[in-house]
Design an enzyme around this catalytic site. Sequence first.
Site, PDB file in Angstrom:
ATOM      1  N   ARG A 118      25.545  33.911  49.838  1.00  0.00           N
ATOM      2  CA  ARG A 118      24.373  33.652  50.693  1.00  0.00           C
ATOM      3  C   ARG A 118      24.517  34.285  52.090  1.00  0.00           C
ATOM      4  O   ARG A 118      23.520  34.436  52.784  1.00  0.00           O
ATOM      5  CB  ARG A 118      24.127  32.156  50.825  1.00  0.00           C
ATOM      6  N   GLY A 176      36.145  36.384  47.849  1.00  0.00           N
ATOM      7  CA  GLY A 176      36.439  35.025  47.366  1.00  0.00           C
ATOM      8  C   GLY A 176      36.425  34.997  45.843  1.00  0.00           C
ATOM      9  O   GLY A 176      37.352  34.476  45.206  1.00  0.00           O
ATOM     10  N   HIS A 177      35.371  35.567  45.237  1.00  0.00           N
ATOM     11  CA  HIS A 177      35.303  35.625  43.770  1.00  0.00           C
ATOM     12  C   HIS A 177      36.480  36.429  43.215  1.00  0.00           C
ATOM     13  O   HIS A 177      37.096  36.038  42.224  1.00  0.00           O
ATOM     14  CB  HIS A 177      34.011  36.322  43.321  1.00  0.00           C
TER      15      HIS A 177
HETATM   16  P1  AMP Z   1      29.269  31.221  43.093  1.00  0.00           P
HETATM   17  O1  AMP Z   1      29.069  32.623  42.626  1.00  0.00           O
HETATM   18  O2  AMP Z   1      28.867  30.991  44.504  1.00  0.00           O
HETATM   19  O3  AMP Z   1      28.718  30.208  42.122  1.00  0.00           O
HETATM   20  O4  AMP Z   1      30.839  31.002  43.091  1.00  0.00           O
HETATM   21  C1  AMP Z   1      31.609  31.222  41.943  1.00  0.00           C
HETATM   22  C2  AMP Z   1      32.994  30.672  42.175  1.00  0.00           C
HETATM   23  O5  AMP Z   1      33.572  31.332  43.298  1.00  0.00           O
HETATM   24  C3  AMP Z   1      32.964  29.169  42.511  1.00  0.00           C
HETATM   25  O6  AMP Z   1      34.060  28.537  41.878  1.00  0.00           O
HETATM   26  C4  AMP Z   1      33.109  29.169  44.014  1.00  0.00           C
HETATM   27  O7  AMP Z   1      33.697  27.987  44.519  1.00  0.00           O
HETATM   28  C5  AMP Z   1      34.032  30.357  44.215  1.00  0.00           C
HETATM   29  N1  AMP Z   1      33.911  30.851  45.599  1.00  0.00           N
HETATM   30  C6  AMP Z   1      32.770  31.088  46.291  1.00  0.00           C
HETATM   31  N2  AMP Z   1      33.060  31.466  47.557  1.00  0.00           N
HETATM   32  C7  AMP Z   1      34.410  31.468  47.661  1.00  0.00           C
HETATM   33  C8  AMP Z   1      35.326  31.764  48.717  1.00  0.00           C
HETATM   34  N3  AMP Z   1      34.896  32.124  49.927  1.00  0.00           N
HETATM   35  N4  AMP Z   1      36.652  31.658  48.466  1.00  0.00           N
HETATM   36  C9  AMP Z   1      37.098  31.290  47.233  1.00  0.00           C
HETATM   37  N5  AMP Z   1      36.282  30.996  46.199  1.00  0.00           N
HETATM   38  C10 AMP Z   1      34.965  31.082  46.406  1.00  0.00           C
END
Ligand code: AMP
Length: 283
Positions: A187, A35-36
Site C-alpha cells: 500500500r 518484505g515478501h
Molecule cells: P500481503 O501481500 O500484504 O498480503 O503480504 C503477504 C505476506 O507478506 C504476509 O504474510 C505479510 O505479513 C508479509 N509482509 C508484508 N509486509 C511485510 C514486511 N514489511 N516485512 C515482512 N513481511 C511482510
Amino acid sequence: MFVFTTVNDLQHFISSHASKHRIGFVPTMGALHAGHLSLINASKHNHELTVCSIFVNPTQFNNPSDLEKYPRTLSQDLKLLAETGCDVVFTPEPEQLYGSDIQAQIYDYGEIMNSFEGAFRPGHFNGVITVVKKLFEAVKPDAAYFGSKDLQQCMVVSQLIKREFPNLKLHIMPTIREENGLAMSSRNTRLSDTEKILATGLYKAMNNAAENIKNEVDINAAINAAAYKYLNNPLFKIEYFNLINTENFNVANAIQPNCNYAIIIACWCGEVRLIDNLPLVET
Ligand code: AMP
C-alpha cells in the site's frame, strides 16, 4: 520457475513433487517488495521447493475502493520471484478458488477475530481464513511463511493451523522496513512523497511509546504522548494505538513479568490505511 493459474495444474505439479520435496509456501497479494522476498528467502533456506501465491483476495476487503485500488504489478512480481529463485508461482483468478460464489465462510475463533483489525475491518478475518484454507488445501505445504507485520493475521492463521492443519509448521518472520523505519507494504506505493515521509511517524511513535513505557510512564499516557509528538497532523487518522499482550491480543494496562507485549497501530495517512507493530523488548 513454474507459473500456474489453475488449481488442477498446480496440484498436478505438486503431487508429482510432494513425495520427494518438502514444500514451503508464501501466500501474498502481490505488488511484491523486500518484505515478501524475505519470506521467499526464508522458505528457500528451509525447503527444497518454494511456492508463492499471488492473489488479491476479494473476500478479505471490507472496503470496495481499497480492493479496486490495491496495486497489481504481476509482471514485475514474476520477475522479482524468478530473480529470488522461487520455484513455483500460483496466480489464480477468483473463480479458480471460489467458483461462482465469491464469499467468505464464517469462522468463530473468539475475540482474536473481533478486536482491532477485526473491529475496524468487519469480515476481514473470515476472508483471510477462507482464502488461506483454500490455498493450503491447493498447495499442501509442509510449512507456511507469514510476516509479523500483520501480527493479528499471524495469530488467526495459527488458530487455523492448530484446528485444521496440525502437521503444517508456521514460520512468523520479522518486519522488513525502509531505512527510515517505514514498514514495507504494497500500500506504500499509494502514498505521495510527502505522505511517505510523514508515514515514518508511525514507527517513531511506536518507538517513543515503547521508550515511555520502559520509563514507567502510565501506559495510556505513554501512548498519548507518543501520538501527540509524532502523529499530530491532520493527514493522520489513528484507528488504534495500543499496547497488547501478544498471547491473546488483549489490551495491556500494565506490564507483568514473563509476558510478551507489542505496540500495535492502525492509522490512515491521507487515503491510505497503514498498520504496524513493535514488540516490546525487555532491557
Ligand atoms: P500481503 O501481500 O500484504 O498480503 O503480504 C503477504 C505476506 O507478506 C504476509 O504474510 C505479510 O505479513 C508479509 N509482509 C508484508 N509486509 C511485510 C514486511 N514489511 N516485512 C515482512 N513481511 C511482510
